[in-house]
Design an enzyme around this catalytic site. Structure first.
Site, short mmCIF file in Angstrom:
data_model
loop_
_atom_site.label_atom_id
_atom_site.label_comp_id
_atom_site.label_asym_id
_atom_site.label_seq_id
_atom_site.Cartn_x
_atom_site.Cartn_y
_atom_site.Cartn_z
N TYR A 1 -1.70 -0.20 9.69
CA TYR A 1 -1.88 -0.64 8.31
C TYR A 1 -0.60 -0.40 7.49
CZ TYR A 1 -4.26 -0.87 3.72
OH TYR A 1 -4.65 -1.19 2.44
N SER B 1 0.84 -1.20 0.00
CA SER B 1 0.00 0.00 0.00
C SER B 1 0.87 1.24 0.00
CB SER B 1 -0.90 0.01 1.24
OG SER B 1 -1.55 1.26 1.39
N LYS C 1 1.69 -3.24 5.74
CA LYS C 1 1.79 -3.25 4.28
C LYS C 1 3.24 -3.14 3.81
CE LYS C 1 -2.41 -3.82 2.75
NZ LYS C 1 -2.75 -5.11 2.14
#
Length: 303
Positions: free
Chosen positions: A165, A152, A169
């Site tokens: 997150y 990401s 990622k």
């Protein structure tokens, strides 16, 4: 030449909706037998239902393809073992793994509980590692495998409220960087996709007029290429709205300060150290060590 997957078997995690569903349908359209994995939970990972995975399987079958559903959580190693066993029982091989399953628990770091941090890392990073580790012996024995991680921009560049997150990622990209080396001799190629798509995880971030532009189907072409017979190995490909780009970690040429280096001499040469002209990527960490050793030896010879 058309990219086809006839005779190939693909596992796509988190394939009950959004990007995973798009990837699964496209694999099937191109001839693959597909294992549609989805826990069926909400965006934050709570709950669970097999309805979403079953619905995608029915879509594939209605179009003439072959697919089975699996409801294991990627965080459950026993469940992942069942996922692999069911794929092997149904189709006899596993050629492709797309690690797509994920959840969000966004909050600023100061307000985030470490339980929420841990859970997001467990799903995205440990889930990807669990699945890759489970399929690895199969792919190694076959002398063929294609693994696609889902990284990401939050990991590559950061995003407010997404420490958990982003860390997970970027961790997937780090996992890929070593798997590409360890799998190469057995024809196992590992790559990463960095998608920009309007899904249930991100749709609140997109203005209504951009929802159609950033539909998941415009990311799947990159996944097909990264999972194909002629896939590269170790690439990070960004995809969204029909645009595709390569991301890469690079290092400046830097400056050699010698064994007498201090914080003050480093500060004095700061502009040279952060000057990105002459930047270079490394295919493995040992190459960076080699660069630093060569710089030091060259300086010693001059001295």
């Amino acid at each position: 030449m058309a990219i086809r997957f006839d005779g190939r078997v693909a596992i796509v995690t988190g394939a009950g909706g959004g990007l995973g569903r798009s990837h699964a349908l496209e694999f099937a359209r191109r001839g693959a037998k597909v294992v549609v994995n989805d826990l069926g939970g909400s965006v934050d990972g709570s709950g669970g239902s097999s309805d979403a995975a079953n619905a995608v399987v029915e879509e594939i079958k209605a179009a003439g393809g072959e697919a089975i559903a699996n409801g294991s959580s990627v965080t459950d190693r026993d469940g992942v073992a069942r996922l692999v066993a069911e794929a092997m029982d149904a189709f006899g091989r596993i050629d492709i793994l797309v690690n797509n399953a994920g959840i969000l628990r966004d909050k600023s770091f100061a307000k985030m509980s470490m339980d929420d941090f841990q859970l997001v890392v467990d799903v995205h990073l440990m889930g990807a590692a669990n699945c890759a580790h489970a399929v690895w012996p199969v792919m190694k024995q076959q002398k063929y495998g294609r693994i696609v991680m889902t990284a990401s921009s939050s990991g590559l560049y950061g995003n407010f409220g997404q420490t958990n997150y982003g860390a997970a990622k970027l961790g997937q990209a780090g996992l890929m960087n070593t798997l590409k080396l360890e799998g190469a001799k057995d024809n196992i190629h590992t790559n990463a996709i960095v998608p920009i798509a309007a899904t249930r995880m991100t749709e609140d971030l997109f203005p209504p007029q951009l929802l159609e532009l950033f539909r998941p189907e415009l990311v799947s072409p990159a996944v097909m290429l990264l999972a194909g017979e002629d896939a590269p190995n170790g690439e990070i490909i960004c995809a969204g709205a029909g645009h595709f780009a390569k991301a890469q970690i690079v290092e400046s040429e830097g400056a050699y300060l010698g064994a007498e280096a201090t914080a003050e001499t480093l500060a004095a040469r700061w502009d040279d150290i952060v000057d990105m002209r002459g930047q270079q990527p490394f295919e493995m960490g040992a190459k960076q060590t080699e660069k630093f050793a060569m710089k030091a030896m060259a300086a010693l010879k001059k001295g």
